[in-house]
Design an enzyme around this catalytic site. Structure first.
Site, PDB file in Angstrom:
ATOM      1  N   HIS A 194      -9.173  16.341   1.890  1.00 48.55           N
ATOM      2  CA  HIS A 194     -10.007  17.282   1.148  1.00 48.55           C
ATOM      3  C   HIS A 194     -10.881  16.516   0.177  1.00 48.55           C
ATOM      4  O   HIS A 194     -10.441  15.521  -0.386  1.00 48.55           O
ATOM      5  CB  HIS A 194      -9.142  18.297   0.389  1.00 48.55           C
ATOM      6  CG  HIS A 194      -9.896  19.515   0.022  1.00 48.55           C
ATOM      7  ND1 HIS A 194     -10.645  19.606  -1.115  1.00 48.55           N
ATOM      8  CD2 HIS A 194     -10.057  20.691   0.688  1.00 48.55           C
ATOM      9  CE1 HIS A 194     -11.228  20.785  -1.150  1.00 48.55           C
ATOM     10  NE2 HIS A 194     -10.894  21.469  -0.078  1.00 48.55           N
ATOM     11  N   ASP A 224      -6.392  24.754   5.870  1.00 43.38           N
ATOM     12  CA  ASP A 224      -6.570  25.097   7.282  1.00 43.38           C
ATOM     13  C   ASP A 224      -5.438  24.604   8.173  1.00 43.38           C
ATOM     14  O   ASP A 224      -5.387  24.954   9.349  1.00 43.38           O
ATOM     15  CB  ASP A 224      -7.892  24.504   7.798  1.00 43.38           C
ATOM     16  CG  ASP A 224      -9.085  25.228   7.211  1.00 43.38           C
ATOM     17  OD1 ASP A 224      -8.984  26.456   7.059  1.00 43.38           O
ATOM     18  OD2 ASP A 224     -10.098  24.584   6.915  1.00 43.38           O
TER      19      ASP A 224
HETATM   20  N1  CMC Z   1      -8.121  12.103   9.459  1.00 48.43           N
HETATM   21  C1  CMC Z   1      -8.243  10.756   9.394  1.00 48.43           C
HETATM   22  N2  CMC Z   1      -8.891  10.100   8.417  1.00 48.43           N
HETATM   23  C2  CMC Z   1      -9.446  10.842   7.448  1.00 48.43           C
HETATM   24  C3  CMC Z   1      -9.367  12.257   7.434  1.00 48.43           C
HETATM   25  C4  CMC Z   1      -8.670  12.878   8.492  1.00 48.43           C
HETATM   26  N3  CMC Z   1      -8.551  14.210   8.532  1.00 48.43           N
HETATM   27  N4  CMC Z   1     -10.020  12.733   6.358  1.00 48.43           N
HETATM   28  C5  CMC Z   1     -10.503  11.664   5.705  1.00 48.43           C
HETATM   29  N5  CMC Z   1     -10.147  10.531   6.357  1.00 48.43           N
HETATM   30  C6  CMC Z   1     -10.431   9.137   5.925  1.00 48.43           C
HETATM   31  C7  CMC Z   1     -11.887   8.780   6.182  1.00 48.43           C
HETATM   32  O1  CMC Z   1     -12.044   8.199   7.458  1.00 48.43           O
HETATM   33  C8  CMC Z   1     -12.139   7.814   5.064  1.00 48.43           C
HETATM   34  O2  CMC Z   1     -11.534   6.608   5.381  1.00 48.43           O
HETATM   35  P1  CMC Z   1     -12.234   5.201   4.923  1.00 48.43           P
HETATM   36  O3  CMC Z   1     -12.229   5.241   3.421  1.00 48.43           O
HETATM   37  O4  CMC Z   1     -11.372   4.148   5.521  1.00 48.43           O
HETATM   38  O5  CMC Z   1     -13.624   5.228   5.502  1.00 48.43           O
HETATM   39  C9  CMC Z   1     -11.358   8.395   3.879  1.00 48.43           C
HETATM   40  O6  CMC Z   1     -10.270   9.113   4.499  1.00 48.43           O
HETATM   41  C10 CMC Z   1     -12.149   9.336   2.980  1.00 48.43           C
HETATM   42  O7  CMC Z   1     -12.700  10.354   3.807  1.00 48.43           O
HETATM   43  P2  CMC Z   1     -14.152  10.961   3.606  1.00 48.43           P
HETATM   44  O8  CMC Z   1     -14.632  11.499   4.933  1.00 48.43           O
HETATM   45  O9  CMC Z   1     -15.022   9.982   2.893  1.00 48.43           O
HETATM   46  O10 CMC Z   1     -13.841  12.141   2.602  1.00 48.43           O
HETATM   47  P3  CMC Z   1     -14.737  13.401   2.336  1.00 48.43           P
HETATM   48  O11 CMC Z   1     -14.379  13.880   0.991  1.00 48.43           O
HETATM   49  O12 CMC Z   1     -16.174  13.101   2.603  1.00 48.43           O
HETATM   50  O13 CMC Z   1     -14.273  14.449   3.464  1.00 48.43           O
HETATM   51  C11 CMC Z   1     -13.091  16.137   4.594  1.00 48.43           C
HETATM   52  C12 CMC Z   1     -13.372  15.476   3.246  1.00 48.43           C
HETATM   53  C13 CMC Z   1     -12.284  17.420   4.359  1.00 48.43           C
HETATM   54  C14 CMC Z   1     -14.419  16.525   5.276  1.00 48.43           C
HETATM   55  C15 CMC Z   1     -12.285  15.145   5.488  1.00 48.43           C
HETATM   56  O14 CMC Z   1     -11.043  14.867   4.876  1.00 48.43           O
HETATM   57  C16 CMC Z   1     -12.074  15.672   6.905  1.00 48.43           C
HETATM   58  O15 CMC Z   1     -12.939  15.488   7.768  1.00 48.43           O
HETATM   59  N6  CMC Z   1     -10.919  16.379   7.179  1.00 48.43           N
HETATM   60  C17 CMC Z   1     -10.701  16.991   8.462  1.00 48.43           C
HETATM   61  C18 CMC Z   1     -11.447  18.319   8.538  1.00 48.43           C
HETATM   62  C19 CMC Z   1     -10.797  19.401   7.706  1.00 48.43           C
HETATM   63  O16 CMC Z   1      -9.579  19.596   7.760  1.00 48.43           O
HETATM   64  N7  CMC Z   1     -11.624  20.171   6.981  1.00 48.43           N
HETATM   65  C20 CMC Z   1     -11.145  21.312   6.173  1.00 48.43           C
HETATM   66  C21 CMC Z   1     -11.301  21.072   4.696  1.00 48.43           C
HETATM   67  S1  CMC Z   1     -10.389  22.278   3.727  1.00 48.43           S
HETATM   68  C22 CMC Z   1     -11.131  23.780   4.066  1.00 48.43           C
HETATM   69  C23 CMC Z   1     -12.442  23.925   3.414  1.00 48.43           C
HETATM   70  O17 CMC Z   1     -12.495  24.323   2.262  1.00 48.43           O
HETATM   71  O18 CMC Z   1     -13.449  23.647   4.073  1.00 48.43           O
END
Ligand code: CMC
Length: 429
Positions: free
Chosen positions: A307, A364
């Site tokens: 998140h 989710d």
């Molecule tokens: N699986 C594997 N690796 C992950 C995941 C995941 N679900 N989420 C983040 N990471 C890793 C990412 O690859 C990165 O690694 P590194 O630093 O080595 O490059 C690190 O963790 C930070 O991730 P980020 O993408 O920079 O973080 P963000 O804040 O931009 O993204 C997120 C947040 C929710 C989009 C992401 O965690 C994600 O894609 N999760 C899966 C989709 C999901 O479950 N979304 C629902 C969110 S909650 C409901 C809502 O309110 O929308």
């Protein structure tokens, strides 16, 4: 606490005000920095940018706190109803009994959708995704209520636009579902409360009596409350940005619905179940899928994990995980993918990759398992998220207009070519 910060750029020093919120969060107000120094701030994805002050939702991602208008999410999910929480979010206070009765009454008497809108559904193929249909239907409501187009309506007209949207959304969603399975649509029964009416229109049929089980009504209320607001997330920011141009409420909410659709946001609930199904079909080899999620050369991510703001735990996920167990037990159901989900959580929470990055199950991860137990097909999950988020979007839109916020218009740092002369086509290499 200091109320000003100093920024040194070369030989120059600039003072910027520090804004402090009621929970002592602090931010630098850089709105005048460009006029003073010629510099903008750059923060791709708004990872550390406050777009507004807001009195609606407080969230502390480090401590896993979520409150609507000051009330802890755990108490609201345990004791309140979705309609009461909607009132709280939109109008700022818990309603008195009289206010709640009036609000519920207003919602009940505006549930009908214009008959002409039924024809829109005839144009969609049966495989049309519910989110695309919902966005079109919500935007189309503006056609039937021209007063909603007035950017400066009377308070009464604004109230009616809000009521109509909240009241008609369950009817529209149930019609989308009915069309997808080729069944006749159901009209609302305004003797029923909001959630019971929605469940009847979705799962009932015109030839039979239908009463939703109290377990299902309770679970649905809880899920909707848990999704009702989440401060400046992607779809809510979108609603505020679109509304800042004084676009009408229906148009602004439509933009929120489309923003929610993506698998990184609300679409994750559908993606989680598809992922769990795929893991089950693959023999339930959890380690293999965890390894894929960690592999930077593999685009696969563990859906329902991670998140932007929660870096300890997502309080909504805790409540939903327990609710998933309770609902399945109360309904006498078993679901193998709930076990797979629990195993994934257990393995991931011990794995260095997830621990280091503070990746925890989000709202989710378990919600789809409950929706499934209640009888909703996977493709409907994100529209249920939209139904829950609706009062939050409305509250944020209303607050933004009441704050008289200027039109949203970020800046950028241009990285394209410098000026160059046009080359006629016969002279291009
Ligand atoms: N699986 C594997 N690796 C992950 C995941 C995941 N679900 N989420 C983040 N990471 C890793 C990412 O690859 C990165 O690694 P590194 O630093 O080595 O490059 C690190 O963790 C930070 O991730 P980020 O993408 O920079 O973080 P963000 O804040 O931009 O993204 C997120 C947040 C929710 C989009 C992401 O965690 C994600 O894609 N999760 C899966 C989709 C999901 O479950 N979304 C629902 C969110 S909650 C409901 C809502 O309110 O929308």
């Amino acid at each position: 606490m200091a109320d000003k910060a100093k920024i040194n750029i070369g030989a120059n020093e600039y003072e910027v005000p520090i804004v402090t919120g009621t929970e002592n969060e602090q931010g630098l107000d850089i709105s005048k920095l460009r006029a003073q120094s010629g510099l903008i701030t750059l923060d791709v994805g708004f990872k550390n940018t406050g777009s507004t002050t807001s009195a609606i939702t407080f969230l502390n991602g480090e401590e896993g706190i979520l409150r609507y208008r000051g009330y802890p999410i755990e108490q609201l999910a345990g004791q309140s109803s979705f309609v009461e929480v909607s009132y709280l979010l939109i109008f700022g206070e818990l309603p008195t009994q009289k206010q709640l009765d009036q609000f519920s009454h207003d919602l009940r008497v505006h549930t009908l959708v214009h008959e002409d809108m039924k024809k829109f559904f005839d144009g969609y193929p049966s495989v049309a995704h519910p989110m695309g249909q919902l966005a079109s239907m919500v935007c189309s409501l503006s056609a039937y209520y021209p007063k909603s187009l007035n950017p400066d309506p009377t308070p009464e007209d604004r109230y009616m636009t809000i009521i109509r949207l909240l009241a008609k959304m369950p009817t529209l969603i149930s019609w989308i579902y009915k069309k997808s399975i080729g069944h006749p649509i159901m009209y609302p029964n305004n003797n029923l409360d909001y959630v019971s009416n929605f469940l009847r229109m979705t799962f009932g049929n015109p030839a039979e009596e239908f009463a939703a089980s109290p377990i299902v009504v309770d679970a649905m209320n809880k899920l909707l409350i848990l999704h009702a607001d989440h401060e400046q997330n992607c779809s809510t920011s979108t609603v505020r940005v679109v509304g800042s141009s004084h676009a009408n409420l229906y148009a602004s909410i439509t933009a929120g619905i489309t923003a929610l659709w993506g698998p990184l946001h609300g679409g994750a609930n559908q993606a989680v179940i598809e992922m769990l199904e795929a893991i089950k079909a693959d023999g339930g080899n959890i380690d293999k899928w965890i390894a894929r999620a960690k592999d930077k050369n593999d685009p696969f991510r563990l859906m329902g994990f991670g998140h932007r703001v929660y870096k300890n735990f997502d309080p909504r996920a805790r409540i939903i995980k327990k609710a998933a167990d309770d609902v399945l037990e109360s309904l006498g159901l078993e679901d193998e993918i709930l076990d797979i989900a629990k195993q994934i959580e257990e393995v991931a929470l011990r794995d260095e990759y997830f621990v280091e990055r503070k990746l925890y199950p989000n709202v989710d991860f378990y919600s789809g398992i409950i929706y499934r137990a209640l009888g909703f097909p996977t493709e409907m999950f994100t529209v249920l998220f939209a139904l829950g988020r609706l009062p939050g979007w409305i509250a944020q839109w209303k607050e933004m207009r009441e704050q008289k916020q200027p039109i949203s218009r970020p800046r950028q740092i241009y990285t394209g070519p410098n000026e160059r002369p046009y080359v006629p086509i016969d002279k291009r290499g």
